[in-house]
Design a protein around this motif. Structure first.
Motif, PDB file in Angstrom:
ATOM      1  N   GLU A 317       0.820  -1.211   0.000  1.00  0.00           N
ATOM      2  CA  GLU A 317       0.000   0.000   0.000  1.00  0.00           C
ATOM      3  C   GLU A 317       0.859   1.268   0.000  1.00  0.00           C
ATOM      4  N   THR A 318       2.009   1.196   0.654  1.00  0.00           N
ATOM      5  CA  THR A 318       2.907   2.352   0.687  1.00  0.00           C
ATOM      6  C   THR A 318       3.556   2.587  -0.666  1.00  0.00           C
ATOM      7  N   LEU A 319       3.994   1.509  -1.308  1.00  0.00           N
ATOM      8  CA  LEU A 319       4.763   1.629  -2.541  1.00  0.00           C
ATOM      9  C   LEU A 319       3.907   1.899  -3.776  1.00  0.00           C
ATOM     10  N   ARG A 320       2.674   1.417  -3.789  1.00  0.00           N
ATOM     11  CA  ARG A 320       1.881   1.450  -5.021  1.00  0.00           C
ATOM     12  C   ARG A 320       1.751   2.844  -5.647  1.00  0.00           C
ATOM     13  N   PRO A 321       1.448   3.891  -4.871  1.00  0.00           N
ATOM     14  CA  PRO A 321       1.342   5.222  -5.506  1.00  0.00           C
ATOM     15  C   PRO A 321       2.648   5.676  -6.163  1.00  0.00           C
ATOM     16  N   TYR A 322       3.763   5.217  -5.618  1.00  0.00           N
ATOM     17  CA  TYR A 322       5.069   5.641  -6.143  1.00  0.00           C
ATOM     18  C   TYR A 322       5.513   4.772  -7.319  1.00  0.00           C
ATOM     19  N   ILE A 323       5.025   3.535  -7.366  1.00  0.00           N
ATOM     20  CA  ILE A 323       5.285   2.686  -8.529  1.00  0.00           C
ATOM     21  C   ILE A 323       4.716   3.344  -9.780  1.00  0.00           C
ATOM     22  N   MET A 324       3.602   4.024  -9.613  1.00  0.00           N
ATOM     23  CA  MET A 324       2.947   4.690 -10.737  1.00  0.00           C
ATOM     24  C   MET A 324       3.750   5.888 -11.236  1.00  0.00           C
ATOM     25  N   LYS A 325       4.759   6.309 -10.460  1.00  0.00           N
ATOM     26  CA  LYS A 325       5.620   7.419 -10.868  1.00  0.00           C
ATOM     27  C   LYS A 325       7.019   6.939 -11.256  1.00  0.00           C
ATOM     28  N   ASP A 326       7.262   5.646 -11.114  1.00  0.00           N
ATOM     29  CA  ASP A 326       8.584   5.084 -11.389  1.00  0.00           C
ATOM     30  C   ASP A 326       8.690   4.773 -12.886  1.00  0.00           C
ATOM     31  N   PRO A 327       9.557   5.460 -13.621  1.00  0.00           N
ATOM     32  CA  PRO A 327       9.623   5.262 -15.069  1.00  0.00           C
ATOM     33  C   PRO A 327      10.042   3.856 -15.479  1.00  0.00           C
ATOM     34  N   TYR A 328      10.657   3.100 -14.565  1.00  0.00           N
ATOM     35  CA  TYR A 328      11.129   1.755 -14.887  1.00  0.00           C
ATOM     36  C   TYR A 328      10.099   0.678 -14.530  1.00  0.00           C
ATOM     37  N   PHE A 329       9.071   1.041 -13.787  1.00  0.00           N
ATOM     38  CA  PHE A 329       8.067   0.066 -13.357  1.00  0.00           C
ATOM     39  C   PHE A 329       6.654   0.449 -13.783  1.00  0.00           C
ATOM     40  N   LEU A 330       6.534   1.584 -14.435  1.00  0.00           N
ATOM     41  CA  LEU A 330       5.218   2.107 -14.782  1.00  0.00           C
ATOM     42  C   LEU A 330       4.384   1.107 -15.582  1.00  0.00           C
ATOM     43  N   ASP A 331       5.033   0.361 -16.469  1.00  0.00           N
ATOM     44  CA  ASP A 331       4.296  -0.596 -17.311  1.00  0.00           C
ATOM     45  C   ASP A 331       4.175  -1.970 -16.659  1.00  0.00           C
ATOM     46  N   LYS A 332       4.596  -2.083 -15.395  1.00  0.00           N
ATOM     47  CA  LYS A 332       4.560  -3.376 -14.705  1.00  0.00           C
ATOM     48  C   LYS A 332       3.605  -3.363 -13.522  1.00  0.00           C
ATOM     49  N   LEU A 333       2.674  -2.424 -13.522  1.00  0.00           N
ATOM     50  CA  LEU A 333       1.780  -2.244 -12.389  1.00  0.00           C
ATOM     51  C   LEU A 333       0.931  -3.487 -12.120  1.00  0.00           C
ATOM     52  N   ASN A 334       0.449  -4.129 -13.162  1.00  0.00           N
ATOM     53  CA  ASN A 334      -0.377  -5.325 -12.982  1.00  0.00           C
ATOM     54  C   ASN A 334       0.421  -6.450 -12.317  1.00  0.00           C
ATOM     55  N   GLU A 335       1.675  -6.589 -12.726  1.00  0.00           N
ATOM     56  CA  GLU A 335       2.529  -7.612 -12.109  1.00  0.00           C
ATOM     57  C   GLU A 335       2.798  -7.269 -10.649  1.00  0.00           C
ATOM     58  N   PHE A 336       3.054  -5.996 -10.385  1.00  0.00           N
ATOM     59  CA  PHE A 336       3.285  -5.544  -9.007  1.00  0.00           C
ATOM     60  C   PHE A 336       2.079  -5.870  -8.130  1.00  0.00           C
ATOM     61  N   ASP A 337       0.880  -5.656  -8.661  1.00  0.00           N
ATOM     62  CA  ASP A 337      -0.346  -5.892  -7.896  1.00  0.00           C
ATOM     63  C   ASP A 337      -0.519  -7.366  -7.517  1.00  0.00           C
ATOM     64  N   GLN A 338       0.066  -8.256  -8.293  1.00  0.00           N
ATOM     65  CA  GLN A 338      -0.086  -9.693  -8.031  1.00  0.00           C
ATOM     66  C   GLN A 338       0.951 -10.250  -7.056  1.00  0.00           C
ATOM     67  N   GLU A 339       1.975  -9.465  -6.765  1.00  0.00           N
ATOM     68  CA  GLU A 339       3.080  -9.980  -5.952  1.00  0.00           C
ATOM     69  C   GLU A 339       2.751 -10.282  -4.492  1.00  0.00           C
ATOM     70  N   PRO A 340       1.944  -9.472  -3.804  1.00  0.00           N
ATOM     71  CA  PRO A 340       1.628  -9.825  -2.411  1.00  0.00           C
ATOM     72  C   PRO A 340       1.048 -11.231  -2.277  1.00  0.00           C
ATOM     73  N   GLU A 341       0.100 -11.570  -3.137  1.00  0.00           N
ATOM     74  CA  GLU A 341      -0.489 -12.913  -3.089  1.00  0.00           C
ATOM     75  C   GLU A 341       0.547 -13.972  -3.452  1.00  0.00           C
ATOM     76  N   PHE A 342       1.396 -13.663  -4.433  1.00  0.00           N
ATOM     77  CA  PHE A 342       2.455 -14.603  -4.841  1.00  0.00           C
ATOM     78  C   PHE A 342       3.383 -14.897  -3.656  1.00  0.00           C
ATOM     79  N   ILE A 343       3.815 -13.853  -2.949  1.00  0.00           N
ATOM     80  CA  ILE A 343       4.737 -14.017  -1.824  1.00  0.00           C
ATOM     81  C   ILE A 343       4.065 -14.800  -0.692  1.00  0.00           C
TER      82      ILE A 343
END
Length: 362
Positions: A317-343
């Protein structure tokens, strides 16, 4: 600052110096610059850090402060890009987990970085394992050795070319200490490899803190850091006891993924681990049982989905708003969203796997 808000670090480097920095990925000579945050300024030296990670688009950095000489109580720190970890939280989760099981571990926190006004994205600020690290913890420091490659395998044989090592301290870099401390390290490696089984159980306790080592081993096994047995650690000598302890470092290839971000199945690393010291310790019944008891305790109390879920959710929850501003992860938001459940699924599966294999330590 809201506790869910990341601090922003603004680094400024003269264009000529930035060009010099980028001209040679493998140069370890820093360039000058300054860091601004909360309307305060620090003069710094900055250089790339890491080995294979220097080739990634998103670079990691080592920062040294010289005016003022300290920043938040430290004179240096590392900014890790965590480029191959789509969750951007594995390293922090791991280091915090080691702390929770009683292993000396660097502190860390996420920040948002800009360089010359350009957003570089989310980074993990990592505490250096140096004199300050131990002073904060009232630890009687004797020496610090970094395990810099696979030759830090506690063996007489090179992990890289399988030949006899040219030096007993091959694979290590002394961060802090003296020539005498280097001799203590060489003595440790010598004794690990030459003590008879009859003498090993008692005499090895003169050289290493066995219980601490077994806790560290359990941490590597739970987080499943495949490289963690011969790399990704610091070796520290306690000045009062004369014994060595181990501290983890660079744990992004964990919690179900390898260093390249690829899936690593929950049963990939056996519970007995690897390296010569581990093999010799687990060959002794009393140490094997102690390790089994440590694992049992961790599996019931720390390495569970119930305990880890709030920590994972908070970071997500802390990182998600900043992931949307990260030029290297901007297109990986869907993958990022799936990681908590994966872990979390990895933790459940890994916990069960380890429990099912504890009989091997009987």
């Amino acid at each position: 600052m809201d506790q869910n808000q990341l601090p922003t670090y603004n680094i400024f480097i003269h264009p000529d110096d930035l060009k010099e920095l980028r001209s040679d990925l493998w140069c370890d000579d820093p360039v000058p610059g300054y860091l601004k945050t909360n309307n305060k300024r620090w003069d710094i030296d900055i250089v790339y850090r890491g080995s294979h990670t220097r080739k990634f688009k998103k670079k990691s950095y080592y920062i040294n402060f010289f005016k003022p000489k300290t920043f938040q109580g430290v004179k240096e720190f590392h900014l890790n890009a965590e480029y191959k970890d789509i969750s951007l939280m594995r390293n922090k989760l791991s280091l915090d987990f080691f702390s929770s099981i009683g292993v000396l571990s660097p502190s860390s926190k996420h920040i948002f970085l800009t360089i010359n006004g350009k957003a570089e994205g989310v980074y993990l600020q990592l505490e250096s394992v140096n004199e300050e690290f131990f002073k904060k913890r009232n630890y009687p420091l004797g020496a610090i050795f970094y395990a810099i490659d696979g030759d830090a395998n506690f063996s007489l044989l090179s992990d890289l070319d399988k030949d006899v090592k040219e030096s007993l301290d091959l694979g290590y870099e002394m961060k802090y200490g003296t020539d005498e401390d280097l001799l203590h390290l060489q003595e440790l490696i010598f004794q690990i490899n030459t003590l008879s089984k009859a003498d090993f159980e008692e005499r090895i306790k003169q050289y290493i803190d066995v219980q601490q080592y077994l806790k560290w081993l359990a941490g590597v096994i739970c987080t499943q850091n495949y490289d963690g047995f011969v790399h990704n650690y610091s070796l520290i000598r306690n000045q009062d006891t004369g014994k060595f302890e181990v501290s983890p470092w660079d744990y992004d290839g964990t919690w179900g993924r390898d260093v390249n971000g690829k899936i690593m199945e929950y049963d990939y690393v056996r519970i007995e681990g690897f390296n010569t010291l581990t093999a010799r310790l687990l060959d002794i019944t009393s140490y094997r049982k102690e390790y089994q008891n440590i694992l049992n305790q961790i599996l019931d109390n720390e390495f569970t989905a119930e305990v880890m879920k709030p920590k994972i959710d908070y970071l997500y929850e802390t990182l998600r708003p900043y992931i949307m501003k990260d030029p290297y992860f901007l297109d990986k938001l869907n993958e990022f969203d799936q990681e908590p459940e994966f872990i979390l699924n990895f933790i459940k599966d890994r916990n069960q796997y380890i429990k099912e294999n504890l009989y091997k330590l009987d």
